[in-house]
Enzyme design. Structure first.
Site, PDB file in Angstrom:
ATOM      1  N   ARG A   7      14.862  52.797  59.075  1.00 33.91           N
ATOM      2  CA  ARG A   7      16.115  52.141  58.700  1.00 33.91           C
ATOM      3  C   ARG A   7      16.887  53.052  57.757  1.00 33.91           C
ATOM      4  O   ARG A   7      16.325  53.628  56.843  1.00 33.91           O
ATOM      5  CB  ARG A   7      15.824  50.805  58.007  1.00 33.91           C
ATOM      6  CG  ARG A   7      17.099  50.008  57.750  1.00 33.91           C
ATOM      7  CD  ARG A   7      16.788  48.632  57.232  1.00 33.91           C
ATOM      8  NE  ARG A   7      16.311  48.681  55.865  1.00 33.91           N
ATOM      9  CZ  ARG A   7      15.935  47.597  55.188  1.00 33.91           C
ATOM     10  NH1 ARG A   7      15.980  46.410  55.760  1.00 33.91           N
ATOM     11  NH2 ARG A   7      15.523  47.694  53.955  1.00 33.91           N
ATOM     12  N   ARG A  50      11.441  51.268  55.263  1.00 32.06           N
ATOM     13  CA  ARG A  50      12.523  51.207  54.272  1.00 32.06           C
ATOM     14  C   ARG A  50      12.605  52.593  53.640  1.00 32.06           C
ATOM     15  O   ARG A  50      11.617  53.059  53.082  1.00 32.06           O
ATOM     16  CB  ARG A  50      12.220  50.153  53.209  1.00 32.06           C
ATOM     17  CG  ARG A  50      12.267  48.710  53.727  1.00 32.06           C
ATOM     18  CD  ARG A  50      12.059  47.741  52.558  1.00 32.06           C
ATOM     19  NE  ARG A  50      12.303  46.356  52.920  1.00 32.06           N
ATOM     20  CZ  ARG A  50      11.338  45.480  53.241  1.00 32.06           C
ATOM     21  NH1 ARG A  50      10.077  45.855  53.249  1.00 32.06           N
ATOM     22  NH2 ARG A  50      11.647  44.230  53.537  1.00 32.06           N
ATOM     23  N   ASP A 106      17.250  38.507  53.748  1.00 34.05           N
ATOM     24  CA  ASP A 106      18.675  38.424  53.431  1.00 34.05           C
ATOM     25  C   ASP A 106      19.361  37.309  54.206  1.00 34.05           C
ATOM     26  O   ASP A 106      20.301  36.694  53.708  1.00 34.05           O
ATOM     27  CB  ASP A 106      19.363  39.762  53.729  1.00 34.05           C
ATOM     28  CG  ASP A 106      19.168  40.732  52.583  1.00 34.05           C
ATOM     29  OD1 ASP A 106      19.413  40.322  51.432  1.00 34.05           O
ATOM     30  OD2 ASP A 106      18.751  41.871  52.828  1.00 34.05           O
ATOM     31  N   CYS A 165      11.415  41.133  60.974  1.00 29.56           N
ATOM     32  CA  CYS A 165      10.733  41.956  59.967  1.00 29.56           C
ATOM     33  C   CYS A 165      10.937  41.454  58.549  1.00 29.56           C
ATOM     34  O   CYS A 165      10.626  42.161  57.591  1.00 29.56           O
ATOM     35  CB  CYS A 165      11.166  43.413  60.092  1.00 29.56           C
ATOM     36  SG  CYS A 165      12.922  43.657  59.843  1.00 29.56           S
ATOM     37  N   GLU A 169      20.838  40.164  59.515  1.00 30.91           N
ATOM     38  CA  GLU A 169      20.471  39.608  58.214  1.00 30.91           C
ATOM     39  C   GLU A 169      21.676  39.026  57.479  1.00 30.91           C
ATOM     40  O   GLU A 169      21.564  38.575  56.353  1.00 30.91           O
ATOM     41  CB  GLU A 169      19.751  40.656  57.365  1.00 30.91           C
ATOM     42  CG  GLU A 169      20.473  41.970  57.203  1.00 30.91           C
ATOM     43  CD  GLU A 169      19.668  42.993  56.390  1.00 30.91           C
ATOM     44  OE1 GLU A 169      18.686  42.611  55.737  1.00 30.91           O
ATOM     45  OE2 GLU A 169      20.049  44.173  56.388  1.00 30.91           O
ATOM     46  N   HIS A 198      13.036  42.721  45.883  1.00 33.72           N
ATOM     47  CA  HIS A 198      12.365  43.942  46.343  1.00 33.72           C
ATOM     48  C   HIS A 198      11.211  44.332  45.449  1.00 33.72           C
ATOM     49  O   HIS A 198      10.288  45.006  45.878  1.00 33.72           O
ATOM     50  CB  HIS A 198      13.385  45.054  46.521  1.00 33.72           C
ATOM     51  CG  HIS A 198      14.206  44.810  47.734  1.00 33.72           C
ATOM     52  ND1 HIS A 198      15.425  44.190  47.679  1.00 33.72           N
ATOM     53  CD2 HIS A 198      13.917  45.005  49.038  1.00 33.72           C
ATOM     54  CE1 HIS A 198      15.869  44.041  48.900  1.00 33.72           C
ATOM     55  NE2 HIS A 198      14.987  44.522  49.750  1.00 33.72           N
TER      56      HIS A 198
HETATM   57  C1  PEP Z   1      15.335  41.418  55.204  1.00 32.58           C
HETATM   58  O1  PEP Z   1      16.399  41.254  54.610  1.00 32.58           O
HETATM   59  O2  PEP Z   1      14.677  40.486  55.712  1.00 32.58           O
HETATM   60  C2  PEP Z   1      14.752  42.762  55.334  1.00 32.58           C
HETATM   61  C3  PEP Z   1      13.694  42.992  56.091  1.00 32.58           C
HETATM   62  O3  PEP Z   1      15.335  43.760  54.612  1.00 32.58           O
HETATM   63  P1  PEP Z   1      15.114  43.957  53.032  1.00 32.58           P
HETATM   64  O4  PEP Z   1      14.049  43.001  52.581  1.00 32.58           O
HETATM   65  O5  PEP Z   1      14.721  45.382  52.845  1.00 32.58           O
HETATM   66  O6  PEP Z   1      16.454  43.654  52.459  1.00 32.58           O
HETATM   67 MG    MG Z   2      17.579  42.972  54.082  1.00 31.44          MG
END
Ligand code: PEP
Ligand code: MG
Length: 582
Positions: free
Chosen positions: A338, A302, A465, A512, A441, A195
């Site tokens: 989300r 997010r 994920d 996404c 995910e 992240h």
């Molecule tokens: C993902 O896991 O692809 C996603 C979009 O969520 P994050 O990156 O916030 O975990």
């Molecule tokens: Mg994710």
């Protein structure tokens, strides 16, 4: 000293040139006296910081193995020395004594003890011991950093054009970086899909993560080049190197300006298939970027930003205001909000008390919807705020880390309760409540996609994920970054399976994860039937350019050929050949 070139993971493209700020050397040390009753807790706090420091050093040692030539031995030796100092050493005993006898807080006790050890080493007139003084200081600062657990608050006050270098930066640290002041950053630890990396791309900050040996022989004020496209950091660059990178920076600016001409053109393939291109938002301040890129909506908001860099929880009204600003700003275009996805590598101070302190594997633990369902006040406040903003414009609710239909059902029950409560409060809600969708995910969710498609209103495929959990590769761990492969046949099959389940059930499906924003994958994703992609705003025009250059019919044929392959090398070759053709 001549320039030093270091390689790492280029996770956010672009060039930055400027003076370094070595974050780990610039920590504010709090100082206070303890009440007698607090001494025991303070010793425990010190012990925890000590254990964490040892864990970090061991991780860094693993990383040092990847260094070339003698650097491996040199850094390994240094880290061994640091580990030794954290054993049952004079330093550790001295700090404990100061906490107990002088009733000093642990941070101050560490600083005082380092000063005293350094003084006595210097007094001995021994060259070997004199050389160890620096190591003691570095080890002490690691302890203090782990004790304070505060983000690098100083980041907010740095002069314009600064480049931050640190051992590790959390997403919350990164969120504090103002792109008008900070030119880019580099770290020793961190993977490409972490992240922190996503935050860097969100802020358009050139960044390189996973750079072994980065913090050896560099000081605040040294000149640094960050090449986020190639994954390179240059310390003390020569004037010729700086000139070369300045030229590259200008070329990139020119290419971006050319790309901006695509803003008003449709995201349509040559044979007329249109694709929805939406923006992922990490921070509300990206709204402008999303609008500038002509995003068709916000495909993923997010909401973790609401919980970062603070001690208290955001209440319903604060959340309402934050979401309302975005809904109004998008002016009738849809926004998918989300619910909280805290846990794993995304942490936030006010929620730390709710997470188990020693979770053996946080990525598989109390994360995302699991936490929201356990701590209902989190979920309820968030659902109430989202329901209220749904009166202002088209809004969808998205649930992260869903692994079974029963979780979705529990949220539906919670949602109905929140609706009743809001109505009792006299809040006016639209007749049509927001659609409730799930992130796909977790591999189990992808494999259960038919059942989920029957219950959910839409899917959002989170490849970041999905890849991590399918291949058992930590997305934030640079030492396995090479194995993190979006083109692994298992990953592609799970994507295909989920898309087909959604299409069969006539439910909208969007992708996404970071794959959506990389033009390398565009033809394949479109060929698999995805017509809605959500990505960092800075990627929208690049992906649009790719879409406008290809035929959907050819992309479908190539995707079908790719799905017949079992070897990921062959898959990559088939895709790259196709990309080279059109
Ligand atoms: C993902 O896991 O692809 C996603 C979009 O969520 P994050 O990156 O916030 O975990
Ligand atoms: Mg994710």
């Amino acid at each position: 000293m001549s320039e030093r070139r270091l390689e790492g993971l280029g996770i956010s493209p672009g060039i930055a040139i400027g003076p370094a700020f070595v974050a780990d050397d610039n920590i504010a040390v709090p100082e206070y006296r303890l009440e007698p009753a607090q001494v025991e807790d303070e010793l425990a706090r010190f012990a925890a910081a000590l254990a964490l420091s040892v864990k970090q050093l061991k991780k860094l040692k693993g990383k040092a193995d990847g260094l070339p030539g003698t650097a491996k031995e040199e850094v390994g030796y240094l880290l061994d020395a640091h580990l030794h100092m954290l054993g049952n050493s004079r330093l550790v005993r001295g700090v404990e004594k100061r906490i107990e006898a002088d009733r000093l807080n642990a941070e101050r006790a560490v600083m005082d003890e380092i000063a005293q050890v350094a003084e006595s080493f210097a007094a001995m007139g021994d060259a070997y011991l004199a050389a160890r003084i620096d190591d003691i200081r570095v080890v002490g600062l690691r302890l203090v950093r782990n004790l304070t657990k505060t983000p690098y608050a100083a980041i907010q006050k740095l002069p314009e054009g600064t480049i931050i270098l640190a051992e590790e930066l959390t997403p919350a640290d990164t969120a504090l970086m103002d792109p008008r002041r900070i030119a880019g950053f580099g770290t020793v630890l961190g993977g490409a899909e972490s992240h922190t990396a996503i935050m860097a791309r969100a802020l358009n900050l050139p960044a390189v993560l996973g750079v072994a040996g980065l913090l050896e022989h560099v000081e605040s004020g040294d000149m640094v080049v960050i090449d986020g496209s190639e994954g390179r950091i240059i310390i003390d660059p020569t004037p010729a190197t700086i000139a070369r990178y300045e030229t590259r920076r200008e070329e990139r600016g020119r290419a971006d300006r050319l790309l901006s001409r695509l803003k008003r053109l449709p995201a349509e393939t040559r044979d007329g298939e249109s694709v929805v291109l939406q923006a992922n938002l990490e921070l509300p301040r990206e709204l402008q970027q999303a609008q500038d890129a002509g995003a068709a909506g916000i495909g993923l908001l997010r909401t973790e930003f609401l919980y970062m860099n603070r001690e208290d929880l955001p209440d319903e009204d604060e959340q309402y205001e934050a979401y309302a600003g975005l809904v109004r700003g998008m002016d009738g275009k849809p926004i998918t909000i989300r619910t909280l996805d805290i846990g794993g590598d995304k942490l936030a101070a006010p929620l730390m008390k709710m997470l188990p302190p020693d979770a053996p594997n946080p990525a598989l633990g109390l994360r995302a919807i699991r936490l929201s369902l356990k701590e209902r006040r989190l979920l309820d406040a968030q659902l109430a705020a989202i329901l209220r903003v749904s009166a202002l414009g088209p809004v969808r609710i998205l649930l992260p880390m869903i692994s079974s239909v029963s979780e979705l059902k529990k949220v539906r029950v919670a949602l109905a309760e929140v609706v009743r409560r809001l109505k009792r409060r006299g809040v006016r809600l639209p007749k049509q409540l927001p659609p409730l969708g799930v992130m796909i995910e977790v591999p189990g969710a992808a494999l259960a996609a038919d059942a989920l498609a029957a219950s959910a209103d839409f899917f959002a495929i989170g490849t970041n994920d999905l890849i991590q959990y399918t291949l058992a590769i930590d997305r934030g761990d640079e030492s396995v970054a090479e194995l993190y492969n979006p083109l692994h046949p298992a990953v592609l099959r799970l994507i295909q399976f989920s898309v087909q389940a959604a299409l069969r059930a006539n439910k909208p499906v969007c992708l996404c994860g970071e794959m959506a924003g990389d033009p390398r994958y565009t033809a394949l994703l479109l060929g698999l039937g995805i017509a809605d992609l959500s990505m960092a705003p800075s990627n929208i025009l690049r992906v649009k350019q790719r879409i406008r250059s290809l035929d959907i019919a050819a992309a479908r044929r190539r995707a079908a050929a790719i799905m017949d392959q079992l070897d990921d090398g062959r898959i990559a070759a088939l895709l790259d050949d196709f990309n080279a053709l059109a």
